[in-house]
Design an enzyme around this catalytic site. Sequence first.
Site, mmCIF file in Angstrom:
data_model
loop_
_atom_site.group_PDB
_atom_site.id
_atom_site.type_symbol
_atom_site.label_atom_id
_atom_site.label_comp_id
_atom_site.label_asym_id
_atom_site.label_seq_id
_atom_site.Cartn_x
_atom_site.Cartn_y
_atom_site.Cartn_z
ATOM 1 N N GLU A 69 0.834 -1.204 0.000
ATOM 2 C CA GLU A 69 0.000 0.000 0.000
ATOM 3 C C GLU A 69 0.866 1.251 0.000
ATOM 4 O OE1 GLU A 69 -2.258 -0.773 3.464
ATOM 5 O OE2 GLU A 69 -3.533 -2.267 2.498
ATOM 6 N N PRO A 272 8.266 -17.070 -0.445
ATOM 7 C CA PRO A 272 7.096 -17.190 0.432
ATOM 8 C C PRO A 272 6.571 -15.826 0.846
ATOM 9 C CG PRO A 272 9.104 -17.699 1.646
ATOM 10 C CD PRO A 272 9.509 -17.511 0.210
ATOM 11 N N ARG A 273 5.250 -15.727 0.992
ATOM 12 C CA ARG A 273 4.642 -14.471 1.428
ATOM 13 C C ARG A 273 5.129 -14.088 2.822
ATOM 14 N NH1 ARG A 273 2.557 -9.644 0.012
ATOM 15 N NH2 ARG A 273 0.943 -8.965 1.439
ATOM 16 N N MET A 313 12.264 -9.248 2.165
ATOM 17 C CA MET A 313 11.176 -8.328 1.818
ATOM 18 C C MET A 313 11.723 -7.228 0.919
ATOM 19 S SD MET A 313 8.498 -9.498 3.430
ATOM 20 C CE MET A 313 7.343 -8.131 3.541
ATOM 21 N N GLY A 314 10.899 -6.781 -0.025
ATOM 22 C CA GLY A 314 11.267 -5.642 -0.852
ATOM 23 C C GLY A 314 12.150 -5.963 -2.036
ATOM 24 N N ASN A 339 -1.380 -9.855 -5.377
ATOM 25 C CA ASN A 339 -1.380 -8.883 -6.473
ATOM 26 C C ASN A 339 -0.410 -9.302 -7.592
ATOM 27 O OD1 ASN A 339 -1.567 -6.629 -8.032
ATOM 28 N ND2 ASN A 339 -0.704 -5.220 -6.556
ATOM 29 N N PRO A 340 -0.914 -9.479 -8.834
ATOM 30 C CA PRO A 340 -0.035 -9.872 -9.939
ATOM 31 C C PRO A 340 0.544 -8.698 -10.716
ATOM 32 C CG PRO A 340 -2.283 -9.978 -10.683
ATOM 33 C CD PRO A 340 -2.332 -9.480 -9.245
ATOM 34 N N LEU A 341 0.268 -7.458 -10.292
ATOM 35 C CA LEU A 341 0.640 -6.311 -11.128
ATOM 36 C C LEU A 341 2.154 -6.143 -11.269
ATOM 37 C CD1 LEU A 341 -2.015 -3.592 -10.256
ATOM 38 C CD2 LEU A 341 -1.529 -4.559 -12.503
ATOM 39 N N GLU A 342 2.917 -6.390 -10.201
ATOM 40 C CA GLU A 342 4.375 -6.253 -10.336
ATOM 41 C C GLU A 342 4.913 -7.217 -11.378
ATOM 42 O OE1 GLU A 342 6.005 -4.574 -6.074
ATOM 43 O OE2 GLU A 342 5.783 -6.733 -6.297
#
Length: 437
Positions: A69, A272-273, A313-314, A339-342
Amino acid sequence: MNDRWAKAALTAYRVAGSLAYPAVGSYVSWRASKGKEDKERRRERYGIPSEIRPPGVPLVWVHAASMGESAAVSPLVSEIAADGITIVMTTGTVTSAATVAERLGDRVIHQYVPLDLKPCVSRFLDHWQPELAIVAESEIWPTTMSELAARRIPQVLVNARLSDRSFKRWKSAPGVAEALLSKLAHVVAQSEIDGERYHLLGARAVSVAGNLKADVEAPPAHLLDLEAARQGIGMRPVWAALSTHEGEEEMAANIHLRLMEERGRVLTIIVPRHVERADAIQRDFEAKGLQVARWSRGELPTPTTDIFLGDTMGDMGFYLRLTEVAFIGKSIRGEGGQNPLEAAMLGTAILSGRYVQNFREVYHRLIERGAAWIVQDEAELGAAVSELFDRPAARRQMMDAARDSVADMGGALKRTMAALDPFLLPLRLSCRMDWGN
């Protein structure tokens, strides 16, 4: 009866918060010990500021809870700051704070969001005195919203979405939903479905702008790291399983073993998330006889590496640039999707399970363009990966379609700024008057 029940429920929430307040310190300290809070700045969670409010200038409070976000609203925040408006931006996690520092630097004053308890929120608002509050996506905090409303500070929800589960939950308490959402001056929704849901639950002014994440720059990656990783990979085929949830890593490992039987050496990237699960995931892979390299330890793929475990992360921009095929998780063994946008904006052929309710509109557009395939289970996912390895022309067509889809989805930033204009215009005029003096 609904109004009376809603009032009683919100009162009970505030009373429960007051009763819990003495124990909050222990909770925040425990989170800090787990690395989930910044130990040096945990007082900010009680609304105690660590920065001085610039005197005599209009100020906007922007809140974005998570890293995704924070990245999504960064261009929006940059546009508002360009008009000379001071921004205090709050986030809820250490990783999202790092995203704000990286993308926005000194254009904002960063603070951790106050806990949704009256003493904490009151301290925060007493100090910062915002003229406008902008909140990203689906953050609904009853005490904060009530305190803002009591001070007549407009609240705008941007990039707003409402999952099937959240909509069902709010529908079961319509009085509470209306009591809270009616406090919002405007809801700027991601899709027509999201907009309709907010309207049905009681939001008064609703518009649709699209997904701000489609207007964000592609996630970065360090070129030296990329070159070193690509050298280790060599000419081997590569695929990735990204933002995976429990059970999906095992699926990916099983698919890797089958791919090895079909075509020899293959590299599978698994991200992994929840990176805190990385130790357990590595043990499971090694029990299957797989060689694992972990990026958190500075390890890169070698010619004998089976699994490159992205446990940081990141760094999604780094992992995505190493593959042309990616499965997006929480869609076969989990539910709701990620989210698949990246992946799309970096031109990746996208595979997903069918449980993508949280990103229904994005997937609809990707599938319509031919940029994404939906698979039912592990067997279909393995077959799809193998097919895309064997059909480079089809793979490239999906990759091009993914980039085109993101381009088609652009424009949310411009539409969101237009929706915010009535709230920002008085602040811009105030800034210009100050410059004139």
